[in-house]
Each structure stands twice: as C-alpha cells, then as structure tokens.
Design a protein around this motif. Structure first.
Motif, PDB file in Angstrom:
ATOM      1  N   PHE A  46      75.184  34.941  14.006  1.00  0.00           N
ATOM      2  CA  PHE A  46      74.600  33.664  13.600  1.00  0.00           C
ATOM      3  C   PHE A  46      75.454  32.498  14.101  1.00  0.00           C
ATOM      4  CE2 PHE A  46      72.235  30.720  11.209  1.00  0.00           C
ATOM      5  CZ  PHE A  46      73.069  29.944  10.413  1.00  0.00           C
ATOM      6  N   MET A  47      76.776  32.689  14.078  1.00  0.00           N
ATOM      7  CA  MET A  47      77.687  31.614  14.458  1.00  0.00           C
ATOM      8  C   MET A  47      77.625  31.270  15.946  1.00  0.00           C
ATOM      9  SD  MET A  47      81.092  32.177  12.164  1.00  0.00           S
ATOM     10  CE  MET A  47      81.280  33.895  12.602  1.00  0.00           C
ATOM     11  N   SER A  48      76.834  32.013  16.719  1.00  0.00           N
ATOM     12  CA  SER A  48      76.691  31.725  18.143  1.00  0.00           C
ATOM     13  C   SER A  48      75.425  30.949  18.461  1.00  0.00           C
ATOM     14  CB  SER A  48      76.672  33.036  18.941  1.00  0.00           C
ATOM     15  OG  SER A  48      77.867  33.746  18.781  1.00  0.00           O
ATOM     16  N   TYR A  49      74.628  30.661  17.434  1.00  0.00           N
ATOM     17  CA  TYR A  49      73.316  30.067  17.650  1.00  0.00           C
ATOM     18  C   TYR A  49      73.266  28.592  17.248  1.00  0.00           C
ATOM     19  CZ  TYR A  49      71.088  34.546  18.539  1.00  0.00           C
ATOM     20  OH  TYR A  49      70.710  35.736  19.092  1.00  0.00           O
ATOM     21  N   THR A  50      72.630  27.803  18.091  1.00  0.00           N
ATOM     22  CA  THR A  50      72.154  26.496  17.651  1.00  0.00           C
ATOM     23  C   THR A  50      70.915  26.746  16.794  1.00  0.00           C
ATOM     24  OG1 THR A  50      72.961  25.262  19.563  1.00  0.00           O
ATOM     25  CG2 THR A  50      71.083  24.341  18.392  1.00  0.00           C
ATOM     26  N   MET A  51      70.849  26.055  15.657  1.00  0.00           N
ATOM     27  CA  MET A  51      69.719  26.189  14.746  1.00  0.00           C
ATOM     28  C   MET A  51      68.991  24.850  14.636  1.00  0.00           C
ATOM     29  SD  MET A  51      69.915  29.338  13.870  1.00  0.00           S
ATOM     30  CE  MET A  51      68.680  29.356  12.561  1.00  0.00           C
ATOM     31  N   GLY A  52      67.712  24.936  14.335  1.00  0.00           N
ATOM     32  CA  GLY A  52      66.963  23.689  14.244  1.00  0.00           C
ATOM     33  C   GLY A  52      65.727  23.829  13.393  1.00  0.00           C
ATOM     34  N   TRP A  53      65.026  22.705  13.272  1.00  0.00           N
ATOM     35  CA  TRP A  53      63.759  22.634  12.559  1.00  0.00           C
ATOM     36  C   TRP A  53      62.746  21.868  13.403  1.00  0.00           C
ATOM     37  CZ3 TRP A  53      62.982  25.058   7.912  1.00  0.00           C
ATOM     38  CH2 TRP A  53      64.121  25.481   7.220  1.00  0.00           C
ATOM     39  N   PHE A  54      61.555  22.426  13.449  1.00  0.00           N
ATOM     40  CA  PHE A  54      60.402  21.746  14.013  1.00  0.00           C
ATOM     41  C   PHE A  54      59.382  21.579  12.892  1.00  0.00           C
ATOM     42  CE2 PHE A  54      60.376  21.688  18.780  1.00  0.00           C
ATOM     43  CZ  PHE A  54      61.666  22.133  18.961  1.00  0.00           C
ATOM     44  N   ARG A  55      58.371  20.759  13.132  1.00  0.00           N
ATOM     45  CA  ARG A  55      57.292  20.622  12.172  1.00  0.00           C
ATOM     46  C   ARG A  55      55.965  20.392  12.888  1.00  0.00           C
ATOM     47  NH1 ARG A  55      58.603  14.769   9.263  1.00  0.00           N
ATOM     48  NH2 ARG A  55      58.109  13.422  11.071  1.00  0.00           N
ATOM     49  N   GLN A  56      54.892  20.777  12.208  1.00  0.00           N
ATOM     50  CA  GLN A  56      53.562  20.585  12.775  1.00  0.00           C
ATOM     51  C   GLN A  56      52.628  20.082  11.685  1.00  0.00           C
ATOM     52  OE1 GLN A  56      51.786  23.965  14.781  1.00  0.00           O
ATOM     53  NE2 GLN A  56      50.469  22.609  15.964  1.00  0.00           N
ATOM     54  N   ALA A  57      52.161  18.868  11.866  1.00  0.00           N
ATOM     55  CA  ALA A  57      51.220  18.269  10.929  1.00  0.00           C
ATOM     56  C   ALA A  57      49.808  18.685  11.306  1.00  0.00           C
ATOM     57  CB  ALA A  57      51.356  16.750  10.963  1.00  0.00           C
ATOM     58  N   PRO A  58      48.879  18.633  10.352  1.00  0.00           N
ATOM     59  CA  PRO A  58      47.490  19.013  10.646  1.00  0.00           C
ATOM     60  C   PRO A  58      46.924  18.205  11.803  1.00  0.00           C
ATOM     61  CG  PRO A  58      47.825  18.739   8.286  1.00  0.00           C
ATOM     62  CD  PRO A  58      49.079  18.267   8.946  1.00  0.00           C
ATOM     63  N   GLY A  59      46.370  18.924  12.792  1.00  0.00           N
ATOM     64  CA  GLY A  59      45.739  18.265  13.919  1.00  0.00           C
ATOM     65  C   GLY A  59      46.683  17.674  14.936  1.00  0.00           C
ATOM     66  N   LYS A  60      47.975  17.932  14.776  1.00  0.00           N
ATOM     67  CA  LYS A  60      48.962  17.368  15.706  1.00  0.00           C
ATOM     68  C   LYS A  60      49.765  18.484  16.359  1.00  0.00           C
ATOM     69  CE  LYS A  60      49.495  12.911  13.432  1.00  0.00           C
ATOM     70  NZ  LYS A  60      50.469  11.904  12.914  1.00  0.00           N
ATOM     71  N   GLU A  61      50.446  18.110  17.427  1.00  0.00           N
ATOM     72  CA  GLU A  61      51.302  19.071  18.115  1.00  0.00           C
ATOM     73  C   GLU A  61      52.595  19.280  17.328  1.00  0.00           C
ATOM     74  OE1 GLU A  61      49.943  18.279  22.752  1.00  0.00           O
ATOM     75  OE2 GLU A  61      52.006  17.946  22.132  1.00  0.00           O
TER      76      GLU A  61
END
Length: 122
Positions: A29-44
């Motif tokens: 785990f300590m070798s990974y960049t971690m992140g968050w994405f999101r997707q709203a209804p009807g959007k990319e």
C-alpha cells in the motif's frame, strides 16, 4: 491483486460533513498514490483528490479545494476523504482509486473501487 472498498457515504444536509474511507487490500500500500474521483448523475467522472504514497504530497480539484481533505494511514492500509461544507453539487458516487507509483499527478489510475453514494440535500 489490489482491491479497494469504500465506505462512509450517505445523505447529509448542505453545509454538513462526511468522511469517506477506502480500505486497500493487496501488496505494498505504501507504494501507491491514492485518490478519489466522483461521478454525478448525467455527468462524466471527475478527479477530486490524490495523495502520494507517504502522504507528503496532495492534489485537489478546484471544485473541492479548501473544503475536502485527503489523508492516509499506512499502518491501516486506508485512505480517507474528509468532506466539509458540502454542497448539493457534491452529490455523486465517490470512487477510491490507486496508482502503482509513489506520486502520480495524472488521471489514469490502475485500480478502482465500486463506489459509495454521497447525497447532499439543499
């Protein structure tokens, strides 16, 4: 093989807070960049935040900067997204992501979780 499991989503009123968690299973785990994405209804799907493998570097989308904070606990193989001053436009499915680099500033992640729903009521 890496698996990501998000939790902490739910319904909150505008101006409120939520904290999302993402449990990482797999190696290094300590070798990974971690992140968050999101997707709203009807959007990319859109990028929200990222954190380097040791937590020293972070990056945020302009839309969440100053309201959201990404952090990680390498002892627990977990990454967090603290979301404050939530707005109805933050309503989306939030996805945890991982990239096998100590720091990654791009948007092409290797692994994705199943997502957790966040709904902000006005």
């Amino acid at each position: 093989q890496v698996q990501l499991v998000e939790s902490g989503g739910g319904l909150v009123q505008a101006g409120g807070s939520l904290r999302l968690s993402c449990a990482f299973s797999g190696r290094a785990f300590m070798s990974y960049t971690m992140g968050w994405f999101r997707q709203a209804p009807g959007k990319e799907r859109e990028f929200a935040a990222a954190i380097s493998s040791q937590g020293f570097g972070t990056k945020y989308a302009d839309s969440v900067k100053g309201r959201f904070t990404i952090s990680r606990d390498n002892a627990k193989n977990t990454v967090y997204l603290q979301m404050n001053r939530l707005k109805p436009e933050d309503t989306a499915v939030y996805y945890c992501v991982a990239k096998g680099l100590t720091w990654y500033a791009g948007y092409d992640y290797d692994y994705w979780g199943q997502g957790t729903q966040v709904t902000v009521s006005s």
